[in-house]
Design a protein around this motif. Structure first.
Motif, PDB file in Angstrom:
ATOM      1  N   GLY A 183      54.563  42.158  60.137  1.00  0.00           N
ATOM      2  CA  GLY A 183      53.266  42.135  60.762  1.00  0.00           C
ATOM      3  C   GLY A 183      52.040  42.900  60.021  1.00  0.00           C
ATOM      4  O   GLY A 183      52.531  44.110  59.456  1.00  0.00           O
ATOM      5  N   ILE A 184      50.945  42.197  59.521  1.00  0.00           N
ATOM      6  CA  ILE A 184      50.069  42.958  58.697  1.00  0.00           C
ATOM      7  C   ILE A 184      48.852  43.129  59.607  1.00  0.00           C
ATOM      8  O   ILE A 184      48.260  42.117  59.795  1.00  0.00           O
ATOM      9  N   ALA A 185      48.373  44.184  59.770  1.00  0.00           N
ATOM     10  CA  ALA A 185      46.850  44.359  60.638  1.00  0.00           C
ATOM     11  C   ALA A 185      45.942  45.261  60.066  1.00  0.00           C
ATOM     12  O   ALA A 185      46.315  46.239  59.418  1.00  0.00           O
ATOM     13  N   THR A 186      44.689  45.174  60.052  1.00  0.00           N
ATOM     14  CA  THR A 186      43.609  45.757  59.386  1.00  0.00           C
ATOM     15  C   THR A 186      42.821  46.245  60.396  1.00  0.00           C
ATOM     16  O   THR A 186      42.387  45.159  61.242  1.00  0.00           O
ATOM     17  N   SER A 187      42.268  47.339  60.808  1.00  0.00           N
ATOM     18  CA  SER A 187      41.315  47.947  61.528  1.00  0.00           C
ATOM     19  C   SER A 187      40.200  48.318  60.727  1.00  0.00           C
ATOM     20  O   SER A 187      40.320  49.082  59.666  1.00  0.00           O
ATOM     21  N   GLY A 188      39.165  48.206  61.224  1.00  0.00           N
ATOM     22  CA  GLY A 188      37.678  48.709  60.512  1.00  0.00           C
ATOM     23  C   GLY A 188      36.526  48.123  60.785  1.00  0.00           C
ATOM     24  O   GLY A 188      36.714  47.109  61.617  1.00  0.00           O
ATOM     25  N   ALA A 231      44.830  35.864  62.971  1.00  0.00           N
ATOM     26  CA  ALA A 231      44.023  36.065  64.089  1.00  0.00           C
ATOM     27  C   ALA A 231      43.032  37.259  63.756  1.00  0.00           C
ATOM     28  O   ALA A 231      43.330  38.259  63.848  1.00  0.00           O
ATOM     29  N   GLY A 232      41.782  36.598  63.079  1.00  0.00           N
ATOM     30  CA  GLY A 232      40.824  37.603  62.795  1.00  0.00           C
ATOM     31  C   GLY A 232      41.337  38.592  61.605  1.00  0.00           C
ATOM     32  O   GLY A 232      41.000  39.867  61.513  1.00  0.00           O
ATOM     33  N   GLY A 233      42.315  37.927  60.623  1.00  0.00           N
ATOM     34  CA  GLY A 233      42.708  39.138  59.688  1.00  0.00           C
ATOM     35  C   GLY A 233      44.088  39.907  60.040  1.00  0.00           C
ATOM     36  O   GLY A 233      44.277  40.733  59.313  1.00  0.00           O
ATOM     37  N   ASP A 234      44.515  39.772  61.239  1.00  0.00           N
ATOM     38  CA  ASP A 234      45.685  40.189  61.797  1.00  0.00           C
ATOM     39  C   ASP A 234      46.885  39.115  61.563  1.00  0.00           C
ATOM     40  O   ASP A 234      46.633  38.071  62.067  1.00  0.00           O
ATOM     41  N   ILE A 235      47.866  39.477  60.885  1.00  0.00           N
ATOM     42  CA  ILE A 235      48.558  38.407  60.286  1.00  0.00           C
ATOM     43  C   ILE A 235      50.084  38.665  60.697  1.00  0.00           C
ATOM     44  O   ILE A 235      50.713  39.631  60.483  1.00  0.00           O
ATOM     45  N   GLN A 236      50.948  37.466  61.134  1.00  0.00           N
ATOM     46  CA  GLN A 236      52.221  37.370  61.267  1.00  0.00           C
ATOM     47  C   GLN A 236      52.747  36.150  60.494  1.00  0.00           C
ATOM     48  O   GLN A 236      52.321  35.095  60.898  1.00  0.00           O
ATOM     49  N   ASN A 246      56.501  44.159  63.260  1.00  0.00           N
ATOM     50  CA  ASN A 246      55.812  42.918  63.573  1.00  0.00           C
ATOM     51  C   ASN A 246      54.330  43.132  63.972  1.00  0.00           C
ATOM     52  O   ASN A 246      53.965  44.199  64.026  1.00  0.00           O
ATOM     53  N   ILE A 247      53.725  41.885  64.192  1.00  0.00           N
ATOM     54  CA  ILE A 247      52.086  42.010  64.471  1.00  0.00           C
ATOM     55  C   ILE A 247      51.849  43.015  65.568  1.00  0.00           C
ATOM     56  O   ILE A 247      50.788  43.731  65.489  1.00  0.00           O
TER      57      ILE A 247
END
Lengths: 248, 234
Positions: free
Chosen positions: A163-168, A123-128, A198-199
């Motif tokens: 879980g991998i999430a990117t803020s920016g 979802a918008g670059g946040d991945i599980q 996890n995400i």
């Protein structure tokens, strides 16, 4: 089976590689995100959160999902030394910094409960991810170059399905050039990618740590079970001490 | 064991740093020190926001004490850098010179235009460093002026920009709105000096299943900007 929809103002991709997947399963995941959007969007006047902000709903009458989000937001606020706060200065609530990761997590749990083990939710670059990809290999996740969004500058081998999430924000990346000297780029954080258990965990801490500026990566470094990769405007990345274990 | 090795590494790096610091060569170890230059940056950007391209600013005081004779008003504008690290030391300065026929009496007034920031334009981007180029007519296909783009939902908030075209060139972008849900205060005192590994980012093979990155805001930015630019088209 794979499909992408625009929900919550961002592309959401669902890919399930298990055999015998009905189209309906993907549809139900998308329906869930639409349901979340309608409940939590601060841009929809009819959403529950907007009704709360207008004082139309008593705290006791919040939906179960809303109560859960408020509890989790409070927990995150404490864990991040008040850095994470869904209460805005004007007194209204905006839980968007926690809802996305939480919703991906719920959708992922749902798929598992229905017997699906190999899938990816983005979802918008946040991945599980879960299980293996369509080639039967661990899912690989690239980190996007915030200075050149067509480029990938790191590859995470997500064999443990973190879980991998990117803020920016792009904006942070663009008001930092000194107008008097094009070569003088001021130090700022462009993006912070967080790998978490996890995400849901990755997303909430990515949001909070990004708000800490250059200190964010140190905050992530201190969290047990989390790794991070921060990119500044000079194209220099700083990583937590265990990050490289995920790039092998 | 891993933690022990890490601690040994951290301690020895600190030792090496101390040694280097003593020998007057601290630059070999890079600390991620916090430099929060937002405020200065903004001041500066505001200056660029008010770039007078060809004419002196309307706030420039008119010189009244000038002697009687025929006089010619000359105005030159340029970026002036007064030294030091502080960006605030840079100003866009316009100098108005009155030259009269007798070479002995000339009067110079220097004015620095005040940033005319409004509360709705908190952030400014100087896209280019425009030297004051004087172009009588736009031959680029863009009308001069400031054009406001659409407000685009970026999930975390709305993004709206305005684009300023001067002399046929895109000289400035203003953020009228941008996602602001994140706190901006800092927690410096909490952070101990840990040395974390740094590297220059490097393009990799794009052969991955998925990509993590914050793109939604940039998409909204692009949409808003292109709608602003479409309004500027001749």
């Amino acid at each position: 089976m794979k499909d992408t929809r625009l929900i919550m103002g961002m592309p959401i991709t669902v890919e399930i590689v298990d055999l015998h997947v009905e189209n309906q399963v993907l549809e139900s995941v998308f329906n869930y995100f639409t349901y979340i959007d309608e409940k939590f969007s601060t841009y929809k006047e009819t959403s529950e959160i907007m009704k709360i902000n207008r004082g139309e709903i008593n705290e006791n009458d919040y939906s179960e999902d809303m109560k859960e989000i408020f509890q989790l937001a409070e927990k995150t606020k404490i864990e991040t030394n008040n850095f994470f706060n869904i209460k805005k200065p004007d007194g209204s609530y905006d839980p968007s910094g926690i809802v996305k990761g939480w919703a991906i997590q719920k959708a992922s749990d749902n798929l598992k409960n229905n017997g699906y083990n190999n899938f990816c939710l983005d979802a918008g670059g946040d991945i599980q991810t879960s299980g293996k990809n369509s080639k039967g290999e661990p899912w690989t996740i690239g980190i996007r170059n915030p200075l050149n969004t067509n480029e990938i500058i790191k590859i995470i081998n997500n064999k443990n399905n973190k879980g991998i999430a990117t803020s920016g924000t792009y904006i942070r990346g663009n008001h930092i050039y000194n107008p008097n000297n094009k070569d003088d780029i001021l130090s700022e954080v462009l993006s912070l990618t967080v790998i978490g258990p996890n995400i849901y965990e990755a997303d909430r801490f990515a949001t909070a740590a990004f708000a800490m500026g250059k200190d964010g990566i140190y905050f992530i470094d201190k969290l047990v079970g989390f790794e991070g990769y921060m990119i500044d405007t000079k194209g220099i990345a700083t990583m937590t001490r265990g990050f490289e274990e995920y790039t092998q | 064991m891993r933690k022990f090795l890490l601690s040994v590494f951290v301690i020895s790096v600190f030792g090496i740093y101390a040694l280097f610091a003593k020998s007057g060569n601290p630059s070999t170890v890079v600390f991620n020190t916090q430099t929060n230059s937002n405020t200065n940056n903004q001041l500066n950007n505001n200056d660029s926001n008010t770039l007078p391209i060809t004419t002196p600013p309307s706030t420039a005081p008119t010189v009244t004490e000038a002697p009687v004779v025929k006089k010619v008003k000359k105005t030159t504008c340029s970026w002036k850098y007064y030294g030091g690290d502080d960006e605030e030391n840079s100003r866009y300065v316009c100098t108005t010179t009155l030259v009269d026929t007798t070479p002995t009496s000339s009067k110079t007034t220097t004015t620095t235009p005040k940033p005319t920031s409004t509360p709705t334009t908190p952030k400014t981007v100087a896209v280019a460093t425009p030297p004051p180029v004087v172009k009588p007519k736009s031959t680029s296909g863009w009308n001069d002026g400031t054009f406001t783009g659409n407000s685009i939902d970026a999930y975390y908030g709305y993004v709206q920009v305005s684009a300023t075209i001067s002399g046929g060139r895109l000289t400035n972008i203003n953020f009228l709105d941008y996602p602001q849900d994140r706190s901006t205060s800092l927690m410096k005192s909490q952070m101990a000096m840990t040395i974390l590994k740094s590297e220059a980012i490097n393009a990799q093979s794009s052969n991955v299943d998925y990509v993590s990155g914050a793109t939604y805001t940039s998409d909204a930015f692009n949409q808003s900007l292109s709608s602003a630019l479409s309004k500027a088209r001749v």
